[in-house]
Design a protein around this motif. Structure first.
Motif, PDB file in Angstrom:
ATOM      1  N   HIS A   1       0.855  -1.209  -0.003  1.00  0.00           N
ATOM      2  CA  HIS A   1      -0.012  -0.055  -0.152  1.00  0.00           C
ATOM      3  C   HIS A   1       0.960   1.307  -0.119  1.00  0.00           C
ATOM      4  O   HIS A   1       1.894   1.413   0.687  1.00  0.00           O
TER       5      HIS A   1
ATOM      6  N   ARG B   1      -8.579  -1.119   7.509  1.00  0.00           N
ATOM      7  CA  ARG B   1      -9.423  -0.641   8.655  1.00  0.00           C
ATOM      8  C   ARG B   1     -10.468  -1.468   9.265  1.00  0.00           C
ATOM      9  O   ARG B   1     -11.248  -2.204   8.497  1.00  0.00           O
TER      10      ARG B   1
ATOM     11  N   GLU C   1     -25.664  -3.268   5.667  1.00  0.00           N
ATOM     12  CA  GLU C   1     -26.468  -3.525   4.276  1.00  0.00           C
ATOM     13  C   GLU C   1     -27.178  -4.608   4.118  1.00  0.00           C
ATOM     14  O   GLU C   1     -26.790  -5.627   4.274  1.00  0.00           O
TER      15      GLU C   1
ATOM     16  N   LEU D   1     -29.234  -8.802 -12.631  1.00  0.00           N
ATOM     17  CA  LEU D   1     -28.114  -8.803 -13.354  1.00  0.00           C
ATOM     18  C   LEU D   1     -27.634 -10.097 -14.026  1.00  0.00           C
ATOM     19  O   LEU D   1     -26.728  -9.955 -14.791  1.00  0.00           O
ATOM     20  N   ALA D   2     -28.183 -11.233 -13.448  1.00  0.00           N
ATOM     21  CA  ALA D   2     -27.644 -12.299 -13.616  1.00  0.00           C
ATOM     22  C   ALA D   2     -27.973 -12.922 -15.053  1.00  0.00           C
ATOM     23  O   ALA D   2     -29.065 -12.695 -15.368  1.00  0.00           O
ATOM     24  N   PRO D   3     -27.085 -13.625 -15.897  1.00  0.00           N
ATOM     25  CA  PRO D   3     -27.448 -14.218 -17.142  1.00  0.00           C
ATOM     26  C   PRO D   3     -28.586 -15.235 -16.957  1.00  0.00           C
ATOM     27  O   PRO D   3     -29.560 -15.308 -17.769  1.00  0.00           O
ATOM     28  N   LEU D   4     -28.683 -16.052 -15.850  1.00  0.00           N
ATOM     29  CA  LEU D   4     -29.432 -17.217 -15.691  1.00  0.00           C
ATOM     30  C   LEU D   4     -29.941 -17.259 -14.266  1.00  0.00           C
ATOM     31  O   LEU D   4     -28.835 -17.609 -13.347  1.00  0.00           O
TER      32      LEU D   4
ATOM     33  N   TYR E   1     -28.683 -18.921  -8.795  1.00  0.00           N
ATOM     34  CA  TYR E   1     -27.812 -18.745  -9.863  1.00  0.00           C
ATOM     35  C   TYR E   1     -27.592 -20.101 -10.591  1.00  0.00           C
ATOM     36  O   TYR E   1     -27.512 -21.169  -9.734  1.00  0.00           O
ATOM     37  N   LEU E   2     -28.299 -20.032 -11.744  1.00  0.00           N
ATOM     38  CA  LEU E   2     -27.973 -21.326 -12.359  1.00  0.00           C
ATOM     39  C   LEU E   2     -26.733 -21.651 -13.143  1.00  0.00           C
ATOM     40  O   LEU E   2     -26.032 -20.498 -13.660  1.00  0.00           O
ATOM     41  N   VAL E   3     -26.154 -22.893 -13.001  1.00  0.00           N
ATOM     42  CA  VAL E   3     -24.835 -23.162 -13.965  1.00  0.00           C
ATOM     43  C   VAL E   3     -25.033 -24.420 -14.189  1.00  0.00           C
ATOM     44  O   VAL E   3     -25.952 -25.165 -13.664  1.00  0.00           O
TER      45      VAL E   3
END
Lengths: 480, 95
Positions: B54, B61, B69, B79-82, B88-90
């Protein structure tokens, strides 16, 4: 119609009521539409901009305007903008619409600035000519056959062409300063950590720093005032408060000329421009002395080892699963990763990922990555020692003026473009490029480097120079 | 440093990258030249020098261990393709 007023000038016009933000934004959007051939923008947001301009006019009418309220600006397409596509110049993110705003964008929104669009850039900020963008090269407004520099080439070209009053860029090894020099505008890379990296797509995290590009140093100072400051959401954000005061007059400044930088400068006409600038500072009462930074010759290899290693790590997140490009009909998980990444990344990005993977792999880590980190400390320390004797360093920004599109096809030759800018990046120092001459109808930039958190010293030196000279006011098509 | 075909294969496997024929022929030369350029740092005497990670030698910190959040799964998965039913699909990993 292009508008070459400075941001400070146009803010006065808004204050005086001679123009409204809506009128100004309409003019800017029309200028952007007329200048499509420059390819400076990837996305333009007409309706959104006009809506922001109306809000800004209301705010001004209520007497609540800040310094940038109602002023049309652009962001390099590396800053996440909620609801507005953010591509980072890559096929990988060609359809990525972020669900949140970068801190920089939040800060300008809160100050009432108007976002007109997202500017073109080298893919994932890897490039010095804007030729690696998936969305095509940007053309230099001073000569459309030449590059605008990179990677913030769209931001610099948009400001230089009079399309926006300012644009935010990012600088990892020179990506604000070099395009500012090539297009005849002013650009500031602040101290590492001074402007939040939250929402800035990561390239090399120990080097990345956002900063403004504008038409004057005064404008940079105003934009820096909006963008800079601590952000708890960026783990490397500096906690030190921003001090807006200028503490030294120009005639009290001690300016150092690093002899290694000038020895490496081959172009005599660029050297002559720098010499004229040096003489101006002497006549203005500053003390100018020669200094030495002996490790300058290893700054480029050190930078490319560190930056490529960090890039290969950062870009491992693109897997075709959560966001970004995904290949058609993957056979298995490995195939999904491999083909999504191979299709999504361009050639320069792949080159850097492979280099970074090599220098981080077993057997090479100590010899390259760790070694580069050790050399980086030597480079940083010699800058810090030099700042015990001087307030700022004056150097060339680039080895020459903007080169023709396609003229530099060899990647290693392209990396030499960064010879004068990577030192300040490795050391985390603030550095600014401002116009200081003209060669073959093209602008020449000089770089001012300051000590850590010494941005105000750069503003003092740069603003004094611009008050006495007119290089920064020269426009495309108006040759001297 | 000579980079062999098998070195490129190994790096591509580590980085999950495939190269087309053009890219592949350039990759060996480019990498050899990149490494030759990087080799310049070997000559610098760095004995006793601590690596710099750095530029201001800052350390990470810490913050209070509190939730700050909320995760908006629908917004992120948009936003995911599938995806399917919030997942999430793979391609199938375990038969």
């Amino acid at each position: 119609m292009s508008d070459f007023r400075t941001l400070v000038e146009v803010a006065s016009a808004l204050d005086a009521g001679t123009i409204s933000s809506v009128e100004l934004t309409r003019d800017v959007l029309s200028a952007i539409a007329d200048a499509k051939s420059l390819n400076a923008f990837i996305t333009v947001v007409d309706e959104r901009a006009l809506a922001q301009a109306r809000v800004a006019d209301d705010r001004r009418a209520k007497g609540l305007a800040a310094a940038v309220t109602g002023i049309p600006i652009a962001y390099k397409d590396i800053f996440c903008t909620r609801g507005v596509r953010t591509t980072c110049g890559s096929r990988m993110l060609a359809n990525f619409v972020p669900p949140y705003d970068a801190t920089v964008v939040e800060r300008f929104d809160a100050a009432g600035a108007v976002m007109v669009g997202k500017t073109n850039m080298d893919e994932f900020a890897m490039g010095s000519s804007n030729e690696t963008s998936y969305f095509g090269p940007v053309h230099n407004p001073h000569d459309p056959n030449r590059v605008p520099g990179g990677s913030s080439g769209g931001s610099a070209a948009a400001v230089a062409a009079g399309l926006v009053f300012a644009a935010m860029g990012t600088d990892t090894g020179g990506s604000i300063r070099q395009p500012a020099a090539f297009t005849g505008v002013s650009g500031l890379k602040p101290t590492y950590g001074r402007i939040s990296r939250y929402g800035m797509v990561a390239f090399a995290s120990s080097l990345d720093q956002g900063g403004p590009i504008a038409r004057s140093v005064r404008d940079l100072e105003v934009l820096f005032g909006v963008a800079a400051g601590f952000d708890p959401r960026d783990s490397t954000s500096a906690e030190l408060a921003v001090d807006p005061a200028r503490h030294k007059p120009i005639d009290a400044l001690r300016i150092g000329l690093p002899k290694e930088y000038f020895a490496a400068l081959g172009d005599r006409r660029v050297a002559a421009s720098l010499d004229t600038a040096r003489r101006w500072f002497e006549e203005a009462g500053a003390t100018v002395i020669d200094v030495s930074l002996p490790n300058t010759d290893v700054a480029i290899p050190t930078y490319y080892v560190v930056a490529s290693a960090e890039a290969s790590t950062n870009l491992s997140r693109y897997d075709g699963v959560r966001y970004g490009h995904r290949c058609e009909a993957p056979q298995d998980l490995e195939d999904l990763y491999l083909r999504s990444r191979s299709q999504g990344f361009g050639r320069e990005v792949k080159r850097r990922i492979l280099t970074g993977t090599y220098t981080l792999s077993i057997g090479y880590f100590d010899a390259y990555y760790l070694k580069a980190q050790r050399v980086r400390r030597l480079i940083r320390d010699e800058f810090v020692r030099t700042f015990a004797d001087v307030d700022v360093l004056l150097t060339p920004t680039t080895p020459g003026v903007a080169f023709p599109i396609g003229a530099v096809s060899d990647p290693i030759e392209m990396y030499q473009q960064d010879v004068f800018t990577v030192g300040a990046s490795l050391a985390g120092l603030p550095a600014m490029s401002i116009p200081c001459g003209w060669v073959d109808g093209l602008p020449v930039g000089m770089q001012l480097i300051g000590p850590h958190f010494g941005e105000s010293l750069l503003f003092t030196a740069g603003d004094a120079f611009q008050r006495a000279t007119d290089w920064h006011t020269r426009r495309p098509g108006r040759k001297p | 440093m000579t980079i062999l075909e098998k070195d490129i294969d190994k790096l591509c496997a580590l980085a999950r990258l495939g190269l087309d024929a053009d890219e592949r022929s350039a990759a060996r030369t480019d990498l050899e030249r990149m490494i030759a350029m990087a080799d310049a740092i070997a000559a610098v005497d760095t004995s006793g020098v601590v690596p710099l990670a750095h530029p201001l030698d800052a350390t990470a910190r810490l913050r209070a261990d509190e939730v700050t959040e909320a995760v908006d799964r629908d917004a992120f998965q948009a936003l995911a393709p599938l995806t399917h039913d919030g997942l999430y699909l793979v391609p199938r990993v375990i038969e």
